[in-house]
Design an enzyme around this catalytic site. Structure first.
Site, mmCIF file in Angstrom:
data_model
loop_
_atom_site.group_PDB
_atom_site.id
_atom_site.type_symbol
_atom_site.label_atom_id
_atom_site.label_comp_id
_atom_site.label_asym_id
_atom_site.label_seq_id
_atom_site.Cartn_x
_atom_site.Cartn_y
_atom_site.Cartn_z
ATOM 1 N N HIS A 143 76.012 -63.241 44.958
ATOM 2 C CA HIS A 143 75.096 -63.677 43.817
ATOM 3 C C HIS A 143 73.872 -63.133 43.533
ATOM 4 O O HIS A 143 73.301 -63.389 42.599
ATOM 5 C CB HIS A 143 75.310 -65.449 44.255
ATOM 6 C CG HIS A 143 76.424 -66.007 44.189
ATOM 7 N ND1 HIS A 143 77.367 -66.137 43.191
ATOM 8 C CD2 HIS A 143 76.974 -66.925 45.078
ATOM 9 C CE1 HIS A 143 78.166 -66.888 43.282
ATOM 10 N NE2 HIS A 143 78.299 -67.398 44.611
ATOM 11 N N GLY A 151 72.336 -68.743 44.977
ATOM 12 C CA GLY A 151 73.520 -69.128 45.605
ATOM 13 C C GLY A 151 73.783 -68.930 47.242
ATOM 14 O O GLY A 151 74.784 -68.160 47.486
ATOM 15 N N ASP A 267 85.986 -70.094 50.796
ATOM 16 C CA ASP A 267 85.729 -71.223 50.357
ATOM 17 C C ASP A 267 86.924 -71.836 49.253
ATOM 18 O O ASP A 267 86.935 -72.859 48.864
ATOM 19 C CB ASP A 267 84.425 -71.210 49.630
ATOM 20 C CG ASP A 267 84.193 -70.225 48.732
ATOM 21 O OD1 ASP A 267 84.851 -69.351 48.765
ATOM 22 O OD2 ASP A 267 82.915 -69.925 48.350
#
Length: 377
Positions: A143, A151, A267
């Protein structure tokens, strides 16, 4: 776990390079969002004795000059200053994205330089022909912008790795399988036709970073060289792999990459606090195998993954995929063994949440991408 009929790196006699040193793991453990995650990942890889089948390379720390191949001098100097002072309230920090999800904690510059240097080290191993696959599980912080943290990402090691690989490889394909859009990498290369970025990610109102719709295709000379695959919640392995394979098949034909950088943020995996996708490591492993069968120089990075035990499970399983090894279901006894309760197995079971990705919408997206790739020359 799923059986491997043959090693994913069949025909590649060189073992993968595994970027590791105790000092590097210790520095990465300090990141507040994922405390001790680096140790958990390495310890599980070690418990399965996978490190013995790889070439372990100690990472170098990135120099200011190397980091400045992408990031601005002003941003790097500010990051260094607040890192030395442990100053999280510096008035200029907001301008550089520091604070909230990227706190300016003491030593954060050293962490950023370590991760950036590790990914550059991995890229250099590929350039030198030391291996076909190089792994930095503590990298993949996709990011960060050239003058801004974002982020949980202070330095965009993925961009630094791509820039290093460009010294040898003419066309580089960046594939991002993290839950979040790889916006920092896409932005860095949005105007070039030498780097194609492909990102599969959750795209939903209010979900970070809010970019990466299918219509975001790059700019100028880089138009159609950014490929975005927006996905809704609760997708599972089979549909995800169908999407990934369909896109990568077309991308490979259209772009003809000479090297690959692959970000494998965990994630997406069921049980992550992000509570979005419903994947298992087996599904991501199939995507990884698909890319490895191209037999290109491939740089493997980590990324997100906030259920620490599941992230270690995932990246250990994927290391096994790279090595063509089927791993025992039972987690071996090691330092972090108790974190894997109550079942102490490598497998991750998806939840019962229904997939919100409608087949006709998925097909619309795939058709749109296929049409765009006709413009790639």
């Amino acid at each position: 776990m799923e059986e491997s009929e043959e090693p994913a790196d069949a025909g590649q006699s060189l073992p993968p390079v595994y970027i590791y040193s105790p000092e590097y793991v210790s520095v990465c453990d300090s990141l507040a969002k994922v405390p001790k995650r680096a140790s958990m990942v390495h310890s599980l890889i070690e418990a399965y004795a996978l490190h013995k089948q790889m070439r372990i390379v100690k990472p170098k720390v990135a120099s200011m000059e190397e980091m400045a191949s992408f990031h601005t001098d002003a941003y790097l100097q500010h990051l260094q200053k607040v890192s030395e002072d442990g100053d999280d309230d510096h008035p200029d920090s907001i301008e550089y994205g520091l604070g909230y999800d990227c706190p300016a904690t003491e030593g954060i510059f050293d962490y950023a330089a370590a991760v950036g240097g590790a990914t550059i080290t991995a890229a250099q191993c590929l350039i030198d022909g030391m291996c076909k696959v190089a792994i930095n599980w503590s990298g993949g912080w996709h990011h960060a912008k050239k003058d801004e943290a974002s982020g949980f990402c202070y330095l965009n090691d993925a961009v630094l790795g791509i820039l290093r690989l460009r010294r040898k490889f003419d066309r580089i394909l960046y594939v991002d399988l993290d839950l979040h859009h790889g916006d920092g990498v896409e932005d860095a290369f949005s105007f070039t036709s030498k780097v194609m970025t492909v990102s599969l990610h959750k795209f939903s109102p209010g979900f970070f970073p809010g970019t990466g719709d299918v219509s975001d295709v790059g700019l100028g000379k880089g138009r159609y060289y950014s490929v975005n695959v927006p996905i809704q919640d609760c997708i599972q392995d089979e549909r995800y792999y169908h999407i990934c394979e369909s896109v990568l098949k077309e991308v490979y034909i259209a772009f003809n990459p000479k090297a690959v950088v692959l970000q494998l943020g965990a994630d997406t995996i069921a049980g992550d606090p992000m509570c979005s996708f419903n994947m298992t490591p087996v599904g991501i492993g199939k995507c990884l195998k698909y890319i490895l069968q191209w037999e290109l120089a491939t740089l493997i990075l980590g990324g997100g993954g906030y259920n620490l035990a599941n992230t270690a499970r995932c990246w250990t399983y994927l290391t096994g995929v790279i090595l063509g090894k089927t791993l025992s279901s039972e987690i071996p006894d090691h330092e972090f063994f108790t974190a894997y309760g109550p079942d102490y197995v490598l497998e991750i079971t998806p939840s019962c949440r229904p997939d919100r990705n409608e087949p006709h919408r998925v097909q619309q997206i795939l058709n749109y991408i296929k049409g765009n790739l006709k413009h790639v020359v």
